[in-house]
Scaffold this motif. Structure first.
Motif, PDB file in Angstrom:
ATOM      1  N   CYS A  55       0.852  -1.199   0.000  1.00  0.00           N
ATOM      2  CA  CYS A  55       0.000   0.000   0.000  1.00  0.00           C
ATOM      3  C   CYS A  55       0.887   1.247   0.000  1.00  0.00           C
ATOM      4  N   LYS A  57      -0.659   4.382   0.238  1.00  0.00           N
ATOM      5  CA  LYS A  57      -1.534   5.475   0.632  1.00  0.00           C
ATOM      6  C   LYS A  57      -1.039   6.203   1.888  1.00  0.00           C
ATOM      7  N   PHE A  58      -0.420   5.497   2.772  1.00  0.00           N
ATOM      8  CA  PHE A  58       0.104   6.100   4.002  1.00  0.00           C
ATOM      9  C   PHE A  58      -0.932   6.947   4.746  1.00  0.00           C
ATOM     10  N   CYS A  59      -2.116   6.435   4.956  1.00  0.00           N
ATOM     11  CA  CYS A  59      -3.074   7.097   5.855  1.00  0.00           C
ATOM     12  C   CYS A  59      -2.319   7.267   7.177  1.00  0.00           C
ATOM     13  N   TYR A  79      -2.694   7.091  10.263  1.00  0.00           N
ATOM     14  CA  TYR A  79      -2.845   6.227  11.441  1.00  0.00           C
ATOM     15  C   TYR A  79      -2.371   4.802  11.180  1.00  0.00           C
ATOM     16  N   CYS A  80      -2.027   4.474   9.937  1.00  0.00           N
ATOM     17  CA  CYS A  80      -2.014   3.066   9.533  1.00  0.00           C
ATOM     18  C   CYS A  80      -0.607   2.478   9.392  1.00  0.00           C
ATOM     19  N   VAL A  89      -0.003  -0.484   7.855  1.00  0.00           N
ATOM     20  CA  VAL A  89       0.085  -1.426   6.730  1.00  0.00           C
ATOM     21  C   VAL A  89       1.144  -1.057   5.671  1.00  0.00           C
ATOM     22  N   PRO A  90       1.259   0.225   5.257  1.00  0.00           N
ATOM     23  CA  PRO A  90       2.287   0.527   4.252  1.00  0.00           C
ATOM     24  C   PRO A  90       3.696   0.184   4.732  1.00  0.00           C
ATOM     25  N   GLN A 108      -4.788  -4.183  -0.511  1.00  0.00           N
ATOM     26  CA  GLN A 108      -5.081  -3.188   0.522  1.00  0.00           C
ATOM     27  C   GLN A 108      -5.853  -2.023  -0.061  1.00  0.00           C
ATOM     28  N   HIS A 124     -10.432   1.904  -1.783  1.00  0.00           N
ATOM     29  CA  HIS A 124     -10.231   3.225  -1.184  1.00  0.00           C
ATOM     30  C   HIS A 124     -11.104   4.216  -1.966  1.00  0.00           C
ATOM     31  N   ARG A 168      -6.696  10.894   4.108  1.00  0.00           N
ATOM     32  CA  ARG A 168      -7.530  10.035   3.277  1.00  0.00           C
ATOM     33  C   ARG A 168      -7.724  10.578   1.856  1.00  0.00           C
TER      34      ARG A 168
HETATM   35 FE1  SF4 Z   1      -3.369   1.736   3.015  1.00  0.00          FE
HETATM   36 FE2  SF4 Z   1      -5.839   1.198   3.862  1.00  0.00          FE
HETATM   37 FE3  SF4 Z   1      -3.920   1.609   5.628  1.00  0.00          FE
HETATM   38 FE4  SF4 Z   1      -4.843   3.638   4.230  1.00  0.00          FE
HETATM   39  S1  SF4 Z   1      -6.016   2.395   5.730  1.00  0.00           S
HETATM   40  S2  SF4 Z   1      -2.683   3.191   4.578  1.00  0.00           S
HETATM   41  S3  SF4 Z   1      -5.266   2.655   2.254  1.00  0.00           S
HETATM   42  S4  SF4 Z   1      -4.012  -0.060   4.163  1.00  0.00           S
END
Ligand code: SF4
Ligand code: SAH
Ligand code: F3S
Length: 513
Positions: A222, A224-226, A228-229, A231-232, A266, A303, A342
């Motif tokens: 991913c 996107k680097f939201c 709070y997240c 996952v990236p 993702q 997204h 977002r």
């Molecule tokens: Fe990526 Fe989803 Fe996390 Fe945003 S919320 S950084 S789109 S995985």
């Protein structure tokens, strides 16, 4: 970049244990470089390499003879699919599966880092496994998945969980045979975590959890680097699989008789953006997959930012793509959306919903919401409630914000007391409950198509399955209908499910090849 070079920038170590010392580096036989979230954040320009020649070395093949394995999965669908790949590798090595931790020769915890409580659950389980290691020292215990990509987790395990034999991450599950061998040969904890993503490996073995529904990765990572997240950081940069590889996999699943596939990523809407030699996005992929003779196709997660009209068009054509879209909104307030990173506003989200509903009138929309983002005000929270009502979501997964070290949001001061956050979550959940109940109530008296998955969880005599819009339906019918799509007349809507009467088995719809 080859595998060796990639590993040079990552952690590839055999550690010696020492409980008292904080600096573990001197006990490592090889280079010690812990998994670095900072490294994981970097997005290089190098082209993605596709490896179709993956093979398990003959020398590992007999490793699992007479041995059993157990994998516990804690994360999202992608995590569950990684478990299927690891089960495929174990099987290729000669291991057999078991459900019983008390007999398993290898126990893997495939972990999730998305929220603190997900991590606490895993630490609790590692603790529970201490007695297993005491009673059966030859049993191997491994930690893999997203938590392994965090240096703080690796350090904590090194320091406090001596019963763990191996730690590896999300980017190197294909190295499971080598990691297992190291773990058998060494008395020390084997730690091999790559901070940077590796090649896309196409022909990894898989043992899928079922024969009715299947996960299909369409992309990894991913970008996107939201704010709070995590996952990236744990899954690396976005890498799309080649369309033909995905299509071949789906065709193969159709041939095997699978009834439903879920395309995974993702942010599946980004699919294809990194394929520099072709103009091909998720809309194109959905269109190509809609021509394959598999009754149901889902995709997750979308997204809202790059949900294109082309995608809406293809879904609206009907066919095998189900009219259910999971579209995480996270918040209904523009300021909160902005600091979440977002990249869409309340208005543009609502506009997207309007366009989707106009093109697909019977669409079911579901969402994800985070409550208690740092400094979220009551008024901002209320905007989430009003957006929920305006869209009329059929269901939502709701979460209390959880601070993830290394993410931008972790640096923000937060003035909202936990009690206030919890109270808001309860209010939101009440609203979600009302809407879910209402969505289910409208089915009373209707006949719906249900993909029968097997006996219901509560009663062996009752069968259960899901509608196209993912509503759970319980009904009585001969066991022969398991794995088939059947018509069921709904007689009663409960809070979380529907009860119905079996009508008939649906004739398989013919999809033109
Ligand atoms: Fe990526 Fe989803 Fe996390 Fe945003 S919320 S950084 S789109 S995985
Ligand atoms: N890629 C998906 C989300 C994957 S994570 C998307 O962007 O839609 C699933 C959900 O977990 C997210 O939608 C979000 O609601 C929630 N989540 C992610 N990070 C979180 C955090 N730090 N605290 C609380 N919830 C979080
Ligand atoms: Fe969890 Fe990793 Fe999935 S953090 S949600 S298992 S991508």
């Amino acid at each position: 970049m080859n595998e060796e070079q990639r590993k040079a920038g990552t952690l590839d170590v055999l550690s010696r244990r020492n409980e008292k010392e904080k600096d573990y580096s001197k006990y490592f036989e090889h280079v010690y470089q812990p998994p670095s979230l900072k490294e994981a954040k970097k997005r290089g320009k190098e082209e993605v390499a596709y490896n179709r020649d993956f093979q398990i070395d003959e020398k590992y093949r007999g490793m699992g003879e007479g041995r059993t394995f157990l994998i516990k999965t804690y994360g999202c669908q992608m995590n569950a699919h990684d478990t299927e790949v690891m089960a495929g590798i174990f099987t290729a090595l000669g291991y057999t599966p078991t459900e019983d931790v008390n007999v398993a020769d290898v126990i893997l915890l495939n972990t999730c880092a998305i929220r603190e409580n997900a991590e606490n659950k895993v630490f609790g389980e590692i603790g529970n496994l201490k007695h297993i290691k005491q009673e059966r020292p030859d049993c191997l215990i491994g930690v893999c998945g997203c938590m392994s990509q965090e240096e703080s987790v690796v350090n904590k395990i090194l320091k406090s969980y001596q019963n763990v034999d191996m730690i590896f991450g999300t980017h190197n599950i294909h190295r499971l045979p080598q990691i297992l061998e190291e773990a058998y040969l060494s008395k020390a904890m084997v730690v091999e975590v790559w901070s940077k993503e590796g090649d896309v490996i196409e022909n990894l073995p898989k043992v899928r959890a079922g024969h009715i529904k299947a996960w299909v990765n369409i992309m990894y990572g991913c970008d996107k680097f939201c704010t709070y997240c995590i996952v990236p950081f744990t899954r690396g940069k976005e890498r799309s699989r080649r369309p033909q590889d995905i299509i071949d996999e789906v065709r193969d699943l159709a041939r095997q008789g699978y009834q439903e596939i879920t395309l995974l990523g993702q942010n599946v809407n980004s699919y294809g953006k990194d394929l520099n030699d072709i103009e091909y996005g998720l809309g194109d992929l959905l269109e190509d997959i809609s021509k394959i003779d598999i009754p149901r196709v889902r995709f997750t997660t979308s997204h809202p930012w790059d949900f294109t009209d082309r995608m809406i068009e293809v879904i609206a054509e009907g066919g095998n793509i189900v009219p259910h879209i999971h579209l995480p909104v996270q918040s209904g307030n523009n300021d909160v959306l902005k600091i979440m990173g977002r990249k869409y506003s309340r208005e543009s989200y609502l506009d997207l919903v309007r366009r989707i509903k106009a093109a697909i009138p019977d669409v079911a929309l579901t969402t994800d919401i985070i409550v208690g983002y740092p400094n979220e005000t009551e008024a901002q929270f209320v905007e989430t409630l009003t957006l929920y009502e305006e869209v009329g979501f059929e269901h939502a997964y709701t979460y209390l914000y959880s601070q993830r070290d290394g993410t931008p949001a972790a640096k923000m001061k937060d003035n909202v007391p936990t009690e206030v956050k919890k109270e808001r979550l309860q209010r939101l959940n009440r609203l979600v409950g009302e809407y879910s109940t209402r969505a289910l109530a409208q089915y009373e008296g209707q006949t719906v198509k249900v993909l029968c998955e097997g006996a219901s969880k509560k009663d062996d005599e009752v069968l259960a399955g899901y509608t196209e819009k993912n509503k759970l339906v319980n009904f009585r019918a001969p066991k022969e209908v398991i794995g088939k799509i059947v018509e069921v007349k709904i007689v009663e809507a409960k809070q979380f499910s529907l009860n119905g009467e079996f009508v008939s088995v649906c004739e398989p719809a013919l999809v033109t090849p």
